[in-house]
Each structure stands twice: as structure tokens, then as C-alpha cells.
Design an enzyme around this catalytic site. Structure first.
Site, mmCIF file in Angstrom:
data_model
loop_
_atom_site.group_PDB
_atom_site.id
_atom_site.type_symbol
_atom_site.label_atom_id
_atom_site.label_comp_id
_atom_site.label_asym_id
_atom_site.label_seq_id
_atom_site.Cartn_x
_atom_site.Cartn_y
_atom_site.Cartn_z
ATOM 1 N N GLY A 1 -55.738 48.712 5.517
ATOM 2 C CA GLY A 1 -55.224 47.878 6.607
ATOM 3 C C GLY A 1 -56.166 47.858 7.800
ATOM 4 O O GLY A 1 -57.154 48.589 7.855
ATOM 5 N N ASP A 2 -55.860 47.011 8.743
ATOM 6 C CA ASP A 2 -56.544 46.944 10.045
ATOM 7 C C ASP A 2 -55.604 46.119 10.928
ATOM 8 O O ASP A 2 -54.397 46.022 10.616
ATOM 9 C CB ASP A 2 -57.939 46.293 9.898
ATOM 10 C CG ASP A 2 -58.797 46.417 11.156
ATOM 11 O OD1 ASP A 2 -59.333 47.494 11.403
ATOM 12 O OD2 ASP A 2 -58.907 45.431 11.927
ATOM 13 N N LYS B 1 -65.660 45.386 4.639
ATOM 14 C CA LYS B 1 -64.597 44.937 5.537
ATOM 15 C C LYS B 1 -64.168 43.546 5.107
ATOM 16 O O LYS B 1 -64.947 42.824 4.483
ATOM 17 C CB LYS B 1 -65.115 44.889 6.981
ATOM 18 C CG LYS B 1 -64.024 44.868 8.021
ATOM 19 C CD LYS B 1 -63.484 46.256 8.336
ATOM 20 C CE LYS B 1 -62.235 46.193 9.183
ATOM 21 N NZ LYS B 1 -61.776 47.525 9.604
ATOM 22 N N LYS C 1 -69.620 54.965 9.761
ATOM 23 C CA LYS C 1 -68.371 55.713 9.955
ATOM 24 C C LYS C 1 -68.002 56.456 8.670
ATOM 25 O O LYS C 1 -67.683 57.641 8.679
ATOM 26 C CB LYS C 1 -67.262 54.724 10.316
ATOM 27 C CG LYS C 1 -65.910 55.372 10.504
ATOM 28 C CD LYS C 1 -64.809 54.347 10.689
ATOM 29 C CE LYS C 1 -65.208 53.271 11.680
ATOM 30 N NZ LYS C 1 -64.099 52.452 12.132
ATOM 31 N N GLN D 1 -68.739 50.230 9.655
ATOM 32 C CA GLN D 1 -67.991 50.998 8.648
ATOM 33 C C GLN D 1 -68.911 51.844 7.764
ATOM 34 O O GLN D 1 -68.543 52.936 7.338
ATOM 35 C CB GLN D 1 -67.186 50.010 7.778
ATOM 36 C CG GLN D 1 -66.110 50.654 6.934
ATOM 37 C CD GLN D 1 -64.827 50.931 7.704
ATOM 38 O OE1 GLN D 1 -64.375 50.093 8.466
ATOM 39 N NE2 GLN D 1 -64.247 52.094 7.499
ATOM 40 N N THR E 1 -55.475 57.603 11.982
ATOM 41 C CA THR E 1 -56.514 57.160 12.923
ATOM 42 C C THR E 1 -56.198 57.668 14.330
ATOM 43 O O THR E 1 -57.076 58.192 15.029
ATOM 44 C CB THR E 1 -56.653 55.629 12.905
ATOM 45 O OG1 THR E 1 -56.785 55.208 11.545
ATOM 46 C CG2 THR E 1 -57.866 55.172 13.685
ATOM 47 N N ASN F 1 -50.752 50.480 15.415
ATOM 48 C CA ASN F 1 -50.811 51.710 14.622
ATOM 49 C C ASN F 1 -51.650 52.796 15.280
ATOM 50 O O ASN F 1 -51.196 53.930 15.453
ATOM 51 C CB ASN F 1 -51.351 51.366 13.219
ATOM 52 C CG ASN F 1 -51.601 52.602 12.397
ATOM 53 O OD1 ASN F 1 -52.706 53.105 12.339
ATOM 54 N ND2 ASN F 1 -50.555 53.130 11.790
ATOM 55 N N SER G 1 -57.831 57.782 4.075
ATOM 56 C CA SER G 1 -57.822 56.839 2.956
ATOM 57 C C SER G 1 -58.587 57.428 1.767
ATOM 58 O O SER G 1 -58.178 57.291 0.613
ATOM 59 C CB SER G 1 -58.480 55.520 3.358
ATOM 60 O OG SER G 1 -57.566 54.679 4.007
ATOM 61 N N LYS H 1 -65.597 50.501 1.110
ATOM 62 C CA LYS H 1 -64.305 50.905 1.656
ATOM 63 C C LYS H 1 -64.220 50.422 3.083
ATOM 64 O O LYS H 1 -65.153 50.598 3.867
ATOM 65 C CB LYS H 1 -64.207 52.440 1.600
ATOM 66 C CG LYS H 1 -62.940 53.015 2.156
ATOM 67 C CD LYS H 1 -61.960 53.342 1.040
ATOM 68 C CE LYS H 1 -60.546 53.469 1.539
ATOM 69 N NZ LYS H 1 -59.829 52.196 1.738
HETATM 70 P P1 NDP Z 1 -52.439 46.823 14.981
HETATM 71 O O1 NDP Z 1 -52.379 45.418 14.505
HETATM 72 O O2 NDP Z 1 -51.445 47.797 14.495
HETATM 73 O O3 NDP Z 1 -52.378 46.844 16.587
HETATM 74 C C1 NDP Z 1 -53.311 46.164 17.348
HETATM 75 C C2 NDP Z 1 -52.918 46.284 18.811
HETATM 76 O O4 NDP Z 1 -53.932 45.736 19.624
HETATM 77 C C3 NDP Z 1 -51.651 45.535 19.158
HETATM 78 O O5 NDP Z 1 -51.006 46.179 20.227
HETATM 79 C C4 NDP Z 1 -52.192 44.171 19.576
HETATM 80 O O6 NDP Z 1 -51.330 43.451 20.436
HETATM 81 C C5 NDP Z 1 -53.441 44.576 20.314
HETATM 82 N N1 NDP Z 1 -54.448 43.523 20.260
HETATM 83 C C6 NDP Z 1 -54.981 42.938 19.156
HETATM 84 N N2 NDP Z 1 -55.862 42.004 19.503
HETATM 85 C C7 NDP Z 1 -55.887 41.994 20.851
HETATM 86 C C8 NDP Z 1 -56.615 41.267 21.794
HETATM 87 N N3 NDP Z 1 -57.486 40.318 21.437
HETATM 88 N N4 NDP Z 1 -56.407 41.525 23.112
HETATM 89 C C9 NDP Z 1 -55.524 42.465 23.480
HETATM 90 N N5 NDP Z 1 -54.810 43.207 22.604
HETATM 91 C C10 NDP Z 1 -54.997 42.978 21.321
HETATM 92 O O7 NDP Z 1 -53.933 47.306 14.678
HETATM 93 P P2 NDP Z 1 -54.485 48.789 14.549
HETATM 94 O O8 NDP Z 1 -53.794 49.676 15.513
HETATM 95 O O9 NDP Z 1 -54.505 49.147 13.130
HETATM 96 O O10 NDP Z 1 -56.004 48.580 14.988
HETATM 97 C C11 NDP Z 1 -56.427 48.657 16.356
HETATM 98 C C12 NDP Z 1 -57.922 48.881 16.408
HETATM 99 O O11 NDP Z 1 -58.254 50.094 15.722
HETATM 100 C C13 NDP Z 1 -58.783 47.793 15.757
HETATM 101 O O12 NDP Z 1 -59.996 47.675 16.471
HETATM 102 C C14 NDP Z 1 -59.065 48.363 14.376
HETATM 103 O O13 NDP Z 1 -60.235 47.818 13.805
HETATM 104 C C15 NDP Z 1 -59.238 49.825 14.726
HETATM 105 N N6 NDP Z 1 -59.064 50.751 13.609
HETATM 106 C C16 NDP Z 1 -57.884 50.809 12.927
HETATM 107 C C17 NDP Z 1 -57.730 51.715 11.890
HETATM 108 C C18 NDP Z 1 -56.425 51.893 11.190
HETATM 109 O O14 NDP Z 1 -56.324 52.838 10.399
HETATM 110 N N7 NDP Z 1 -55.416 51.095 11.437
HETATM 111 C C19 NDP Z 1 -58.852 52.566 11.453
HETATM 112 C C20 NDP Z 1 -60.023 52.476 12.301
HETATM 113 C C21 NDP Z 1 -60.115 51.577 13.304
HETATM 114 P P3 NDP Z 1 -50.321 42.345 19.796
HETATM 115 O O15 NDP Z 1 -49.266 43.135 19.091
HETATM 116 O O16 NDP Z 1 -49.834 41.600 20.976
HETATM 117 O O17 NDP Z 1 -51.160 41.525 18.865
#
Ligand code: NDP
Length: 444
Positions: free
Chosen positions: A164-165, A125, A113, A110, A208, A239, A376, A89
Site C-alpha cells: 500500500g501507499d 513503485k 530504502k 525505494q 511505518t 496510516n 513487508s 518491492k
Molecule cells: P494515507 O493515504 O493513509 O494518508 C495520507 C495522509 O496525507 C492523509 O492524511 C492525506 O489527507 C494527507 N495527504 C495526502 N496528500 C496530501 C496533499 N497533497 N496535501 C496535504 N495532505 C495530503 O497514506 P500513508 O499514511 O500510507 O502515506 C503517507 C506518506 O508516507 C506518503 O508519502 C507515503 O509514500 C509514505 N510512506 C507510507 C508507507 C506506508 O507503509 N503506508 C511506507 C513508507 C512511506 P486526506 O485524507 O485529506 O487525503
């Protein structure tokens, strides 16, 4: 040479050019030394060597055609890391930076976690170096269909359940699920984060971010504090960041800054989340528009500057290695007292050291952002039971899980003589369950 050092050295030699994987493995394995010392049978069973080697790595071609008829080819990945305690997962990430090293670091994290959630889910992943930015809905759909046309043969509701991620939200999960259902002719819980009309769970979207706030709230509570009146900086505006902001604000915190990959906004009056949601969730725009719409806000190009803003609580919610040693030192100098990792591995090893040496309460990602995968798993339970829980029911379960995670990692850290070190606590508590299951299964 000690067992842990031997395994780590061997891992680096056999997996060259995978810096993120080395970083995650170093963080995890070095904290497990006291556990393997207590359990010499682990070394005899080659347990750590098996733990850091994925059970299966799938690498595939993803060809697709853009709106102008041009053919593109991306790389697709699924790393099925460890299924000792349940089906694989873990999310799918679509971002141009994706490579095997990043998917392996995420997969390794993961495993622990998922174990910490207390639910029966193994670690995996996946993703692609596809960049969804600026692509039309049709292009996104075409890409997702091509991606699933290979991935479908490797996943299943009892085998491997992606979610998603970064770059993969509700729209992408919908297209991926549609293609899976079409090829396999079965409507099952093979992906989580699904829409509410086709098997999704309430609270998954918020999980999250909300979970991050619930665990931080518990850390505050046991120290006689709360979010009320605290100044918070949150990186990202995706997100995780959006729903962390929503819950923190509802508990009385003032969130003063957020960013996207191009720059950050500072709003001394407190971020207006409805504007952020409109820009990011509805229009898929850039965060700099916030400063054009909200008078009290200023926009600065570049991301790193966000960590120079004074705050009580910092919540990195964007991506890996966004807080380095220098930023950590500035945060500490400006009085940060709590850091909760919403993103995966957002702090470098050096930054973590700075926080821990300065007495900052540091909640590592694998504990702090486990709320997403936990919900999830609740979605999987609802799918297989053909039932649907209310928002309040799921939210209550999520909160319980996060509070339990806090106390489990706190107790594990204390038991091994590292009180307050939640990196140790999270790695140890997560690992023991997986190790016990792996030992029970024999050499597999
Ligand atoms: P999203 O795609 O919804 O959002 C990502 C955000 O981070 C956006 O604002 C994006 O900016 C910014 N971003 C991405 N890459 C970079 C970078 N290299 N430098 C600066 N800003 C960056 O992703 P999530 O919110 O889902 O995920 C965010 C983090 O949380 C990740 O590390 C993910 O692995 C982790 N996570 C997510 C989960 C989930 O349920 N969604 C669960 C557990 C962990 P822009 O829009 O400009 O690209």
C-alpha cells in the site's frame, strides 16, 4: 564534467517534465560523488546510468464503471526500478496527482530504502491517478479488480511484490489480492499489507509510523534525550501519521497538531488519538470534525500553517514537498531540533539545507520510513515459510532494524567525512550494497 554531473544532466535531458524525479535524483546523486570518486570502476561500467534508468516501466489503461453506470478510464503504472538485491518491492499509490514523474521518484528512493533495511528486496513503485475519495466500496472494488486484471501478469511472489501507499490501505489490498488469486489460482505472498486472516503480518499496519519513532528515539538516545515531555507536530492523519502519533505518545511525547489535505487541528492539551482514529479509520471523514468533538482544539483551513506551531520534533507524514524553505525557516526559528521524515520526500532540497545548516538532526525518509517496507519483507518471510510470528516478535525485529539503520547511516556519514549528515549517510549506505550487487551481475 564530473561523472555525477554528467549523469544528472543527461537524466534531465532524457526525462523532461519529470520534476519530482529530477529532485529525487539530484538529492541522491550529488551525495554519491565521494563514492564514485573512490570507485572509478563504476563509471567504466556505466553504473550510475543504469542505476537511474528503471529496468522496466509498465503503463496501462484502467477502465471501470461507477455506481451510476458511467465509464471512467484511469492510468495505471508499475515501475520496476531495480532488482539487483531482490524482487521489486514498493507500494501502490492511488491519488489524482499520480504521474510517471512521481512514481519514478518514489521508485528511485525505494531502491536505497529497501537496501538500508538489510533485507533482500529490490525497488519498485506503482499506482494510479484514480481518486478514491468519496467513492463507494463497490466502486473501489471495481477499480481494484480492473487494476489487477492488467497488473497480475507483471508481478509475482519472487518477481515483484507491491504493497500500500497513499490511498491504498487494507481494504484496497484485500480487493487487489482477491482478484490476483482469482486470475492466477494461487494463494501466495504477492502483495504485502494483507489482512491477518489471509497471510498478513502483525505490526504491518503500525510499522511505518512505529519505525519512524524507533529511529528518532535512537537519534534522541545517543544525544542523551528521549521523547518524554517533547512537543511534536505530525502532518497527515493517514496510516503513517496515526501510528507515529500512537508510539510517540506511548513514549511520553505530547503531539499537538495533525492535518489532512484540507486543514489542520491544533490541540494544546495533546491530540486525542482515539478521536482521530474514529474520524479517519472508521468513518473516513475530515479532520475538521476533530475540532467539533474536542473542546481544547482549533481547526485552521490549509496545511502550511501547521509548521508555524512551535515544537521540538517535526514529523512530516503526509506527502512530498510539504515543507518548503519558508516553513523550514519558521520551524527552526521556533526551536525545532529533530525532523524525521515519515512521508517520502516531504522536505524540498532547500528545506533540507535549512535544517542541516541550523544543526537540526534531520532523518531522511529513506531511512526514517523504512519500517513499513522492512515489515513487508518480514511478511514475505512468514508467507514463504508458512509461519506466523507474534506481535512482540515482529515489533522487536522492526525496532532492531530501525536501530541498525540509524547506526549504519551514522557510520557511513562519518566514514566519508560528513558526520551528522544523514542524507549523505543514508544514500551512501544504501547505494554501496546495490552497486556491489550490480557490479557482480555484469552489464545487465
Ligand atoms: P494515507 O493515504 O493513509 O494518508 C495520507 C495522509 O496525507 C492523509 O492524511 C492525506 O489527507 C494527507 N495527504 C495526502 N496528500 C496530501 C496533499 N497533497 N496535501 C496535504 N495532505 C495530503 O497514506 P500513508 O499514511 O500510507 O502515506 C503517507 C506518506 O508516507 C506518503 O508519502 C507515503 O509514500 C509514505 N510512506 C507510507 C508507507 C506506508 O507503509 N503506508 C511506507 C513508507 C512511506 P486526506 O485524507 O485529506 O487525503
Amino acid at each position: 564534467m564530473k561523472y555525477v554531473e554528467k549523469v544528472l544532466e543527461n537524466l534531465k535531458e532524457r526525462n523532461p517534465n519529470e520534476p519530482e524525479f529530477h529532485q529525487a535524483a539530484t538529492e541522491i546523486l550529488t551525495t554519491l560523488a565521494p563514492v564514485v570518486e573512490k570507485h572509478p570502476e563504476y563509471e567504466a561500467a556505466g553504473l550510475l546510468e543504469r542505476f537511474v534508468e528503471p529496468e522496466r516501466v509498465v503503463l496501462f489503461r484502467v477502465p471501470w464503471t461507477d455506481d451510476c453506470g458511467k465509464v471512467h478510464v484511469n492510468k495505471g503504472y508499475r515501475v520496476q526500478f531495480n532488482s539487483a538485491i531482490g524482487p521489486y518491492k514498493g507500494g501502490l499509490r492511488f491519488h489524482p496527482s499520480v504521474n510517471l514523474s512521481i512514481i519514478k521518484f518514489l521508485g528511485l528512493e525505494q531502491i536505497l530504502k529497501n537496501s538500508l533495511t538489510g533485507l533482500p528486496i529490490g525497488g519498485g513503485k506503482g499506482g494510479s491517478d484514480f481518486d478514491p475519495k468519496g467513492r463507494s466500496d463497490r466502486e473501489i472494488m471495481t477499480f481494484c479488480q480492473s487494476f489487477m486484471t492488467e497488473l497480475y501478469r507483471h508481478i509475482g511472489a519472487d518477481t515483484d511484490v507491491p504493497a500500500g501507499d497513499i490511498g491504498v490501505g487494507g481494504r484496497e489490498i484485500g480487493y487487489l489480492f482477491g482478484q490476483y488469486k482469482r486470475i492466477r489460482d494461487e494463494h501466495v505472498g504477492v502483495l504485502t499489507g494483507r489482512g491477518l486472516t489471509y497471510g498478513g503480518s502483525l505490526v504491518r499496519t503500525e510499522a511505518t509510523g512505529y519505525g519512524l519513532i524507533y529511529i528518532t528515539e535512537e537519534a534522541l538516545k545517543v544525544r542523551g534525550e528521549s521523547f518524554k515531555g517533547k512537543t511534536v507536530v505530525i502532518s497527515g492523519s493517514g496510516n503513517v501519521a496515526i501510528y507515529a502519533c500512537e508510539k510517540a505518545q506511548s513514549l511520553g511525547a505530547k503531539v499537538v497538531a495533525m492535518y489532512d489535505s484540507q486543514g489542520y487541528v491544533y490541540d494544546a492539551d495533546g491530540i486525542k488519538l482515539d478521536v482521530i482514529k474514529d474520524i479517519k479509520e472508521v468513518k473516513r471523514g475530515r479532520i475538521k470534525e476533530y475540532a467539533q468533538r474536542v473542546k481544547s482544539a482549533e481547526y485552521k483551513e490549509g496545511c502550511k500553517g501547521i509548521w508555524t506551531i512551535a515544537c521540538d520534533i517535526a514529523l512530516p507524514c503526509a506527502t512530498q514537498n510539504e515543507i518548503d524553505k519558508e516553513s523550514a525557516e519558521i520551524l527552526v526559528k521556533n526551536g525545532v531540533r529533530y525532523v524525521g521524515e515519515g512521508a517520502n520526500m516531504p522536505s524540498t532540497l532547500e528545506a533540507i539545507e535549512v535544517f542541516q545548516k541550523s544543526g537540526v538532526v534531520f532523518l531522511p525518509a529513506k531511512a526514517a520510513n523504512a519500517g513499513g517496507v522492512a515489515t513487508s519483507a518480514l511478511e514475505m518471510a512468514q508467507s514463504s515459510g508458512r509461519m506466523f510470528w507474534s506481535f512482540e516478535e515482529v515489533d522487536k525485529k522492526l525496532k532492531n532494524i530501525m536501530v541498525n539503520i540509524y547506526h549504519n547511516i551514522d557510520e557511513a556519514a562519518k566514514e566519508y567525512g560528513y558526520e551528522g549528515n544523514y542524507v549523505m549517510g543514508a544514500n551512501i549506505a544504501g547505494f554501496i550494497k546495490v552497486a556491489t550487487a550490480m557490479m557482480a551481475h555484469g552489464i545487465v
